[in-house]
Structures are given as structure tokens and as C-alpha cells.
Design a protein around this motif. Structure first.
Motif, PDB file in Angstrom:
ATOM      1  N   SER A   1     -13.106   0.667   6.101  1.00 48.86           N
ATOM      2  CA  SER A   1     -12.462   1.978   6.197  1.00 48.86           C
ATOM      3  C   SER A   1     -12.509   2.534   7.611  1.00 48.86           C
ATOM      4  O   SER A   1     -11.558   3.184   8.062  1.00 48.86           O
ATOM      5  N   TRP A   2     -13.616   2.255   8.342  1.00 52.21           N
ATOM      6  CA  TRP A   2     -13.710   2.789   9.702  1.00 52.21           C
ATOM      7  C   TRP A   2     -12.629   2.191  10.610  1.00 52.21           C
ATOM      8  O   TRP A   2     -12.125   2.849  11.513  1.00 52.21           O
TER       9      TRP A   2
ATOM     10  N   MET B   1      -7.486   3.047  13.172  1.00 55.87           N
ATOM     11  CA  MET B   1      -6.134   2.650  13.557  1.00 55.87           C
ATOM     12  C   MET B   1      -5.130   3.754  13.249  1.00 55.87           C
ATOM     13  O   MET B   1      -4.185   3.988  14.011  1.00 55.87           O
ATOM     14  N   THR B   2      -5.352   4.442  12.122  1.00 53.77           N
ATOM     15  CA  THR B   2      -4.467   5.548  11.766  1.00 53.77           C
ATOM     16  C   THR B   2      -4.568   6.675  12.785  1.00 53.77           C
ATOM     17  O   THR B   2      -3.558   7.216  13.257  1.00 53.77           O
ATOM     18  N   ILE B   3      -5.813   7.037  13.148  1.00 51.79           N
ATOM     19  CA  ILE B   3      -6.013   8.117  14.124  1.00 51.79           C
ATOM     20  C   ILE B   3      -5.474   7.705  15.492  1.00 51.79           C
ATOM     21  O   ILE B   3      -4.806   8.481  16.181  1.00 51.79           O
ATOM     22  N   GLY B   4      -5.784   6.464  15.901  1.00 59.16           N
ATOM     23  CA  GLY B   4      -5.298   5.992  17.196  1.00 59.16           C
ATOM     24  C   GLY B   4      -3.789   5.947  17.259  1.00 59.16           C
ATOM     25  O   GLY B   4      -3.190   6.308  18.280  1.00 59.16           O
ATOM     26  N   GLY B   5      -3.156   5.506  16.164  1.00 57.49           N
ATOM     27  CA  GLY B   5      -1.697   5.486  16.136  1.00 57.49           C
ATOM     28  C   GLY B   5      -1.105   6.876  16.265  1.00 57.49           C
ATOM     29  O   GLY B   5      -0.104   7.079  16.958  1.00 57.49           O
ATOM     30  N   GLY B   6      -1.744   7.853  15.595  1.00 52.32           N
ATOM     31  CA  GLY B   6      -1.272   9.228  15.714  1.00 52.32           C
ATOM     32  C   GLY B   6      -1.413   9.769  17.121  1.00 52.32           C
ATOM     33  O   GLY B   6      -0.547  10.498  17.613  1.00 52.32           O
TER      34      GLY B   6
ATOM     35  N   GLN C   1       0.806  -1.217   0.000  1.00 49.51           N
ATOM     36  CA  GLN C   1       0.000   0.000   0.000  1.00 49.51           C
ATOM     37  C   GLN C   1       0.839   1.266   0.000  1.00 49.51           C
ATOM     38  O   GLN C   1       0.293   2.364  -0.080  1.00 49.51           O
ATOM     39  N   GLY C   2       2.144   1.127   0.108  1.00 46.97           N
ATOM     40  CA  GLY C   2       3.015   2.297   0.117  1.00 46.97           C
ATOM     41  C   GLY C   2       2.816   3.133   1.368  1.00 46.97           C
ATOM     42  O   GLY C   2       2.526   2.624   2.442  1.00 46.97           O
ATOM     43  N   THR C   3       2.941   4.456   1.196  1.00 45.60           N
ATOM     44  CA  THR C   3       2.814   5.354   2.338  1.00 45.60           C
ATOM     45  C   THR C   3       1.402   5.349   2.927  1.00 45.60           C
ATOM     46  O   THR C   3       1.215   5.700   4.096  1.00 45.60           O
ATOM     47  N   LYS C   4       0.411   4.957   2.139  1.00 49.23           N
ATOM     48  CA  LYS C   4      -0.964   4.911   2.651  1.00 49.23           C
ATOM     49  C   LYS C   4      -1.137   3.847   3.724  1.00 49.23           C
ATOM     50  O   LYS C   4      -2.060   3.923   4.534  1.00 49.23           O
ATOM     51  N   GLY C   5      -0.277   2.851   3.724  1.00 52.56           N
ATOM     52  CA  GLY C   5      -0.402   1.770   4.690  1.00 52.56           C
ATOM     53  C   GLY C   5       0.343   2.006   5.991  1.00 52.56           C
ATOM     54  O   GLY C   5       0.274   1.163   6.890  1.00 52.56           O
ATOM     55  N   ILE C   6       1.030   3.150   6.111  1.00 48.56           N
ATOM     56  CA  ILE C   6       1.810   3.406   7.323  1.00 48.56           C
ATOM     57  C   ILE C   6       0.905   3.535   8.537  1.00 48.56           C
ATOM     58  O   ILE C   6       1.214   3.027   9.617  1.00 48.56           O
ATOM     59  N   GLY C   7      -0.224   4.220   8.381  1.00 45.18           N
ATOM     60  CA  GLY C   7      -1.140   4.382   9.506  1.00 45.18           C
ATOM     61  C   GLY C   7      -1.672   3.058  10.008  1.00 45.18           C
ATOM     62  O   GLY C   7      -1.710   2.808  11.217  1.00 45.18           O
ATOM     63  N   THR C   8      -2.081   2.191   9.072  1.00 37.15           N
ATOM     64  CA  THR C   8      -2.579   0.874   9.466  1.00 37.15           C
ATOM     65  C   THR C   8      -1.476   0.045  10.115  1.00 37.15           C
ATOM     66  O   THR C   8      -1.700  -0.634  11.121  1.00 37.15           O
TER      67      THR C   8
END
Length: 270
Positions: A178-179, A184-189, A90-97
Motif C-alpha cells: 500500500s505504501w 505512486m498516486t501522490i507522486g502522480g498527483g 481495479q477500475g477508477t482505483k487503479g488510475i493513481g497507480t
């Protein structure tokens, strides 16, 4: 992406070293920034590895073993999430996940940590027996066995992840709603921010707050790259250490002179 045999072997070697460094703390291979960067390097995804490692490092800054409380396993989190990110394609889009998965894997890694440390307790008793006999060779052998178990603690799960077909990993990530991925992206941040806040809370003092302020101000200058900001930060740190050393050495002379301002005396000497 599909990894060839050499890349798989190198990833397992990095995972093994990261596991050992979780105990040795000598070369810091277990730190997310180092582990993810090395995995990105050996798999041909250096940029992705550095970006993921930087995000996870901000989280791991707030992790520490305190008394009987063991911190989440940063080594397993870094290695496993890097493998998932690279195989996911997924490239950079997968970093959050990947960051969100890393937190889960770090907590799950505590079970392996407890298992290996329980085995290590039995190994200590074996070493005590050889110590009574004066058999130093066997003491060294069992010490190496105990350290290698720490490496296998990360290498075996990594090998299992590498054995999963790339298509399966991509299908699983694509099937994630998507939710969940956005959460996971928001929580990781949020965890990154909390980890950094914990570090600031431990380091904050009247002497270092000005450097934090300078850093935030410079971060707003868009023409400065991360390398430039790093060079400025390193220069400020070296200047601070040099002045601190001069102040400590010259404080006696300054006190005798009655100025009461050692730092001002150093600046006046220039």
C-alpha cells in the motif's frame, strides 16, 4: 478483463498510430488524452480511458523537446498505462497507480526513442544516396520505413504487455504494498500539478489571468459539469479571439479618433 483478438488488434493499431504521431504531430494520436481514450473505446472502457488520459495529459502539458533534450515518451506512457489499467481490473482505483507507472514508462521509453532515431540516422544516409541517383521512389520507401519504425517503437512493447496474462497483471498489482501504490498516486498527483504550473508559467500574461480566475471560480460551482465548464471555456476563448481580431483591425481608426481604448470603442458600437 480479458481482451478478445479484435480488441487486441485494435489496441496495437492505436499504439502504432500513437508512435508515428510522436514524430508527425498531425492527428495528435500520441497525446495521452487521445491515445487513452481510443484504447478505452476499443476495449469497452471508455470512461476509464478518458479519466486516465485526462490525468496524464496534465502531466504531458509540461513536456517539450528543448534543443538536444528529448522529453519523456508520452505515447508509450499513455498506451502502456492504459493497457495496465484495463487489464488490472481495479477500475477508477487503479488510475493513481497507472499514472505513477506511466511516468516510469515515459522515461524508460527514451531508450527506444534513442534506438529508433539512431537507426533513422542511417536511413537518412541511404536516402541521400538515392537522392544522388534521382531515385525518388526509393526515397519515399525509406521515408515510410523510418516512420513505421516510430510506430513499431510503441506497438511492440504494447503487444508484449497484451501477451502477459490478465491474472499475472492483477496478481502483480495486488502484491504491490500500500505504501508503494499510495506513494505512486501522490507522486502522480504532484507531477500533474507541476505540469500544469509549467503551462501556466509559459502562458501567463495580463490578458489571460482573468480567464484563469474565472475558471477557478466556476470550478467551485458543484452544479456545473465538466461539459458545462468546457463549453464556458470554449465560449470565453472564442469571445477573446473575436474581440482581439476586431481590436487589431480597428486599432488604426481608434488611434485616429484619439480615444486610446480600442476595446471600449468596440463595446460602445454594440
Amino acid at each position: 478483463m480479458d481482451l478478445n483478438a479484435i480488441q487486441i488488434i485494435l489496441v496495437i493499431v492505436v499504439a502504432f498510430l500513437a508512435g508515428m504521431e510522436g514524430i508527425l504531430d498531425e492527428w495528435e494520436f500520441h497525446q495521452p488524452l487521445v491515445a487513452c481514450t481510443l484504447i478505452g473505446l476499443v476495449t469497452g472502457n471508455l470512461t476509464l480511458g478518458i479519466m486516465l488520459g485526462g490525468s496524464l495529459q496534465m502531466i504531458a502539458l509540461g513536456w517539450a523537446n528543448i534543443g538536444a533534450a528529448v522529453a519523456p515518451d508520452a505515447a508509450l506512457a499513455a498506451v502502456a498505462s492504459a493497457i495496465i489499467l484495463i487489464k488490472g481490473g481495479q477500475g477508477t482505483k487503479g488510475i493513481g497507480t497507472a499514472t505513477g507507472l506511466a511516468i516510469t514508462l515515459a522515461v524508460a521509453g527514451l531508450f527506444l526513442t534513442m534506438l529508433v532515431r539512431t537507426i533513422s540516422t542511417a536511413i537518412v544516409h541511404i536516402m541521400d544516396k538515392h537522392a544522388e541517383e534521382g531515385n525518388w521512389r526509393m526515397i519515399n520507401v525509406w521515408q515510410w520505413i523510418a516512420v513505421c519504425l516510430q510506430g513499431l517503437r510503441i506497438a511492440i512493447p504494447s503487444a508484449c504487455l497484451l501477451a502477459i496474462p490478465t491474472s499475472t497483471v492483477r496478481s502483480a498489482l495486488a502484491a504491490m504494498p500500500s505504501w508503494l501504490s499510495d506513494g505512486m498516486t501522490i507522486g502522480g498527483g504532484m507531477v500533474v500539478a507541476v505540469g500544469y504550473a509549467m503551462v501556466i508559467n509559459m502562458m501567463a500574461s495580463r490578458e489571460v489571468w482573468p480567464f484563469f480566475a474565472i475558471g477557478f471560480a466556476l470550478a467551485g460551482v458543484q452544479d456545473l459539469t465538466l461539459i458545462a465548464l468546457g463549453a464556458i471555456g470554449l465560449s470565453l476563448a472564442l469571445m477573446y479571439l473575436a474581440l482581439e481580431d476586431k481590436v487589431s483591425k480597428g486599432s488604426g481608426d481608434a488611434a485616429a479618433a484619439g480615444t486610446g481604448d480600442p476595446l471600449g470603442d468596440i463595446i460602445d458600437d454594440y
